[in-house]
Design an enzyme around this catalytic site. Structure first.
Site, PDB file in Angstrom:
ATOM      1  N   HIS A  21       0.845  -1.099  -0.042  1.00  0.00           N
ATOM      2  CA  HIS A  21       0.049  -0.102  -0.214  1.00  0.00           C
ATOM      3  C   HIS A  21       0.816   1.314  -0.139  1.00  0.00           C
ATOM      4  CE1 HIS A  21       0.914  -0.909   4.158  1.00  0.00           C
ATOM      5  NE2 HIS A  21       0.642   0.208   4.253  1.00  0.00           N
ATOM      6  N   ARG A  40       9.879  -2.408   1.690  1.00  0.00           N
ATOM      7  CA  ARG A  40       9.642  -1.279   0.786  1.00  0.00           C
ATOM      8  C   ARG A  40       9.562  -1.889  -0.824  1.00  0.00           C
ATOM      9  NH1 ARG A  40      13.251  -0.174   3.577  1.00  0.00           N
ATOM     10  NH2 ARG A  40      14.549   1.344   4.474  1.00  0.00           N
TER      11      ARG A  40
END
Length: 175
Positions: A21, A40
């Site tokens: 997200h 990440r």
């Protein structure tokens, strides 16, 4: 690649583990369970561990869960989530009702997203404005007053142990 969702103030979105997200703009409150797997996915100059990312990410299309708040105690609106890791609730103060007592048997974090909310506890007092937060240790009663929106994050109270059902024992006498 990602589903675009626009949330209005007070709306929520639940994303389980393994769902990537991103935030594009605005003030968002993200609550996560204790974890060591924050990765990440890109759009950063920082290291991206691609093999680990491919191992962890769930590649499945679907509609995100949007928990609707339900009325809880203390005038709060509680966001039901399908995990036992945390409890998220929202309290909207109108400035006229006086201070609200918010008892916590577990540690709590209070975050202001609108207006100004004064949070007072045994140890300290804080004036919260949007984006500011304060921590309250377990067992501390907190009093919130002012005019604004205050989110409370804690862990759910443990389920009460079931009350033992008395067992009727008959003593058999042999003659």
């Amino acid at each position: 690649m990602l589903r675009y969702v626009r949330l209005a103030p007070g709306e929520a979105l639940f994303l389980g583990a393994g769902v990537p997200h991103a935030y594009l703009r605005g003030l968002g409150l993200e609550v996560m369970a204790a974890s060591d797997n924050v990765l990440r996915c890109g759009l950063t100059g920082k290291h991206v561990d691609v093999p680990e990312l491919l191992r962890v990410v769930r590649f499945a299309a679907g509609e995100p869960e949007e928990p609707r708040p339900v009325r809880g105690g203390d005038g709060e609106q509680v966001y039901p989530v399908p995990v036992d890791d945390f409890r998220l609730s929202r309290l909207v103060l109108d400035g006229r009702s006086g201070a609200r007592a918010l008892r916590g048997d577990a540690p709590q974090i209070f975050v202001c997203t609108e207006g100004r909310v004064d949070v007072a506890g045994v140890a300290e007092q804080a004036a919260l404005t949007p984006g500011r937060s304060v921590y309250a240790p377990a067992g501390e009663e907190v009093r919130a007053s002012g005019r604004g929106t205050l989110f409370r994050v804690t862990v759910p109270a443990p389920a009460a142990a079931p009350t033992p059902v008395p067992t009727l024992r008959r003593k058999l006498n042999r003659h």
